[in-house]
Design an enzyme around this catalytic site. Structure first.
Site, mmCIF file in Angstrom:
data_model
loop_
_atom_site.group_PDB
_atom_site.id
_atom_site.type_symbol
_atom_site.label_atom_id
_atom_site.label_comp_id
_atom_site.label_asym_id
_atom_site.label_seq_id
_atom_site.Cartn_x
_atom_site.Cartn_y
_atom_site.Cartn_z
ATOM 1 N N GLU A 26 -5.312 1.418 2.334
ATOM 2 C CA GLU A 26 -5.118 0.210 3.137
ATOM 3 C C GLU A 26 -5.373 0.515 4.598
ATOM 4 O O GLU A 26 -5.948 -0.281 5.339
ATOM 5 C CB GLU A 26 -3.694 -0.322 2.937
ATOM 6 C CG GLU A 26 -3.432 -1.670 3.615
ATOM 7 C CD GLU A 26 -2.885 -1.573 5.025
ATOM 8 O OE1 GLU A 26 -2.627 -2.625 5.638
ATOM 9 O OE2 GLU A 26 -2.708 -0.458 5.539
ATOM 10 N N GLU A 27 -4.907 1.696 5.023
ATOM 11 C CA GLU A 27 -4.974 2.018 6.453
ATOM 12 C C GLU A 27 -6.406 2.047 6.965
ATOM 13 O O GLU A 27 -6.666 1.702 8.099
ATOM 14 C CB GLU A 27 -4.279 3.359 6.725
ATOM 15 C CG GLU A 27 -2.765 3.340 6.493
ATOM 16 C CD GLU A 27 -2.003 2.437 7.463
ATOM 17 O OE1 GLU A 27 -2.641 1.784 8.308
ATOM 18 O OE2 GLU A 27 -0.763 2.385 7.379
ATOM 19 N N HIS A 73 0.831 -1.205 0.000
ATOM 20 C CA HIS A 73 0.000 0.000 0.000
ATOM 21 C C HIS A 73 0.864 1.253 0.000
ATOM 22 O O HIS A 73 2.052 1.203 0.303
ATOM 23 C CB HIS A 73 -1.028 -0.022 1.121
ATOM 24 C CG HIS A 73 -0.555 0.276 2.510
ATOM 25 N ND1 HIS A 73 -0.585 1.531 3.049
ATOM 26 C CD2 HIS A 73 -0.077 -0.522 3.491
ATOM 27 C CE1 HIS A 73 -0.162 1.483 4.306
ATOM 28 N NE2 HIS A 73 0.160 0.252 4.601
HETATM 29 ZN ZN LIG Z 1 0.735 -0.442 6.490
#
Ligand SMILES: [Zn+2]
Length: 714
Positions: free
Chosen positions: A408-409, A361
């Site tokens: 992604e976070e 990511h």
């Molecule tokens: Zn990460």
């Protein structure tokens, strides 16, 4: 995301004393026999050439560029990093596209915490701004205030209860002490499980809000010197992070199982994602530094804590309630926002439909030097290496796809939406190689599906370590420490030389493996890292503490690139299903013992055991062909690939149908770490005998499908 980090102790000093500009290669790449290759000598020459390319200086420059500004998903700065990565992909000769999705994300408008003593005197008002003497990045107005992705909005006041790490056993301890959480605000320290699990359990027990704080015992001064002197968390450092109920499903909360493309109509999006089956909490949660948590914990009365619950703040902790009331305000701006994955392809010469996928990511909570930019810088140097080979006329046998994921976070969103969009196309994808927070120090470790564990060890044997010898040799020395915080509820196999962990969740391999059945690996190189998800995970911290000469970026670029090369060119897919079957058999035995311990003695494991034995036999027969490949191998490759997919169940896991893998899933009460044979184990944990019986049947059928798939090779 990438968990693991906060609780570690490490053997290695963070300051490296290697005097070379970059790590030299062994004079000769040994032309050993390698699983999947009839003759490895040509590939060995190619790998040797590849290994000379990844350059620490270029990787360091990429890291500097990627971390120049905070780049939270969907911001203009995030878009700029997408364009930068796309440009690098194109320069290496990859066919590159930027793929947008429209997904629900919250940004914080107001986050406020006030604490009062019983007389109504103000004890604290925060959160305090993150600050240390001399840090270059902290004052940038684009640093987002600390908040939790997926937090609810609201304004609540209540008494406080301390729940230690917020694990299931911690909440059970509170229940055993008859401490009622209805209407209370729970304060938990970070560590031991995924933060979303803490909020999930608090919500289930009636809490109206959650405070998550970083205790100095876990990643602050109790571990060592804090930043800017050392690598550990300073007083005001806050761990941001998603509290999505990831173990239900990852990705865009509105579109489980469906890709959030720009043209997806509103009618295809769900609305009840905070209810049962949804993946969003219905309550507020706010992350705090220990600067802000200390006055609350110090004022808290009630019973003394069990000794294991005592953190490192300089006073005795109490469970509460009593002594302090807290007022929380959380105003979250939820909008559908555009995110950008970057996808770069190298078309395979012989098997273009068989994809080898590499991913990392790109979005960060703030600057994200370790998490995830060290991964991106490593991946870009792996791409650079492939580009040089392409330029010299090489083409991979299979297609290689490099992916730079967004958001992604907030919940593995970019990768999940992309996987959901590809659908059955990924039935032919032969591997997904993930990297996330690639480098926080020198200790290499890996997780993988069992069929690829030996493959990863083999790659580590082929790459030199900045500390001398190979990565594999260093890994063997460092592993007792590095493995402390990865893996699953499974016991390690005893005779293995180096332990490779199991894949749970917490990074972008999740949708590939657990939704779609693409065999996956995840690698990292770790060290003391106390600035996870704070403003201080920046270039200054990285060069001071993790990897001043970028030698570990080079190492990770080499490993990642070699994984892709060796998989892309293999005659036979180098999966070890004998190892896989052995692990599954061990999982079944462990579940059987647990069932007996819990008094579920009438559960019958016989059929599952027999199916595992059939899988073992089929795997052994195929393995004999894999080690001496000849003739037309298409049928063998297809059979090997279909074996992992055969382990999926269409119905999905009980209460979480998005997850379809019968062997691996994130634990409902761990979140990141895997629960193996999850349907069976979680039913046993819940003492639900009829569900356990039904899930044993589902497992048996999956194992039989896998054995049958292996049998079609011959
Ligand atoms: Zn990460």
């Amino acid at each position: 995301m990438s968990l693991r980090l906060a609780l570690a102790l490490f053997l290695f000093p963070a300051v490296l004393t290697v005097g070379l500009q970059s790590i030299l290669l062994p004079a000769q790449v040994p032309s050993q026999s390698v699983l999947g290759y009839a003759d490895f000598s040509v590939e060995a020459q190619l790998e040797k050439k590849f290994l000379t390319v990844p350059d620490p200086k270029l990787a360091g420059e990429a890291l500097k560029t990627l971390t120049a500004a905070p780049h939270l998903a969907a911001t203009p700065e995030d878009r700029k990093t997408a364009e930068y990565v796309a440009e690098k992909f194109r320069a290496a000769g990859l066919e590159t596209t930027i793929v947008p999705y429209r997904v629900l994300l919250n940004w914080p408008k107001v986050v406020r915490v006030e604490a009062y003593d019983e007389a109504g005197h103000l004890l604290m008002s925060g959160p305090a701004r993150e600050h240390v003497q001399g840090d270059p990045g902290q004052d940038d107005p684009r640093v987002v205030m600390p908040f939790n992705g997926s937090s609810g909005s609201g304004d609540v006041t209540g008494e406080v209860v301390y729940a230690n790490y917020g694990r299931l056993e911690d909440f059970n301890e509170l229940a055993a002490r008859h401490i009622d959480l209805h209407g209370k605000i729970v304060i938990c320290r970070y560590g031991a499980n995924f933060r979303g699990v803490k909020v999930y359990l608090a919500e289930q027990r009636g809490a109206i809000g959650v405070l998550l704080y970083s205790d100095p015992k876990d990643d602050g001064y109790d571990k060592g010197d804090v930043y800017p002197i050392g690598p550990w968390r300073p007083e005001t450092g806050v761990q941001r992070g998603s509290v999505q109920y990831l173990f239900k499903y990852p990705g865009d909360p509105e579109t489980p199982g469906v890709a959030s493309t720009l043209d997806l109509p509103d009618s295809a999006r769900i609305q009840n994602f905070t209810g049962p089956g949804g993946d969003q909490p219905g309550i507020i949660s706010i992350p705090l530094s220990y600067h802000d948590a200390a006055p609350i914990l110090q004022a808290l009365k009630g019973p003394d804590v069990p000794q294991e619950w005592q953190g490192a703040l300089p006073f005795r902790y109490h469970i509460g309630p009593g002594g302090v009331n807290v007022h929380l305000v959380s105003e979250q701006d939820y909008q559908r926002r555009i995110i950008w994955d970057v996808i770069g392809k190298i078309e395979g010469a012989q098997e273009p439909d068989a994809w080898v996928i590499v991913g990392n990511h790109r979005d960060a909570w703030v600057y994200g030097a370790v998490d995830p930019s060290s991964g991106t810088a490593s991946m870009l140097e792996a791409v650079h290496g492939m580009g040089v080979l392409l330029h010299q006329g090489w083409r991979p046998r299979r297609t290689v796809v490099f992916c730079s994921w967004d958001a992604e976070e907030e919940g593995l969103i970019g990768s999940t939406e992309w996987v959901e969009q590809q659908g059955r196309v990924l039935d032919r994808a032969v591997a997904y190689f993930n990297v996330d927070a690639a480098v926080s120090g020198p200790a290499f470790s890996a997780s993988a599906v069992p069929s690829l564990k030996e493959f990863v060890r083999g790659i580590a044997r082929s790459v030199p370590s900045p500390l001398g010898g190979t990565v594999f040799e260093r890994w063997r020395v460092s592993q007792p420490v590095a493995n402390e915080h990865r893996g699953s509820n499974a016991q390690p196999i005893e005779d293995e030389e180096v332990h490779v962990g199991d894949l749970g969740s917490g990074s972008d391999y999740t949708a590939f493996l657990e939704r779609t059945g693409v065999p996956a690996t995840d690698i990292e190189s770790t060290g003391p890292y106390g600035v996870y998800h704070s403003a201080f995970d920046n270039f200054a911290w990285y060069t001071q503490n993790a990897d001043p000469r970028f030698l570990y970026l080079q190492e990770m670029a080499r490993i990642l690139g070699l994984e892709a090369l060796r998989m892309a060119d293999a005659d036979v897919l180098p999966y070890d299903y004998v190892a896989y079957a052995r692990e599954i058999s061990a999982y079944i035995q462990a579940a059987k013992r647990k069932a007996a311990d819990k008094g579920l003695s009438s559960l019958d494991f016989g059929l599952a055991e027999a199916a595992a034995a059939r899988l073992t036999a089929a795997a052994q027969r195929d393995y004999a062909i894999e080690t001496a490949p000849s003739g037309n191998l298409a049928r063998l490759n297809l059979a090997l690939r279909q074996t992992e997919t055969a382990l999926l169940t269409d119905a999905g896991l009980p209460d979480r149908p998005w997850y379809r893998h019968t062997i691996y899933a994130p634990g409902e009460f761990t979140g990141y770490s895997a629960v193996v044979i999850p349907g069976v184990n979680e039913a046993i944990d819940a003492r639900n005998e009829s569900l356990a019986t039904q899930q044993l049947e589902v497992l048996t059928q999956a194992l039989d499908r896998a054995a049958k798939a292996l049998d079609t090779a011959r």
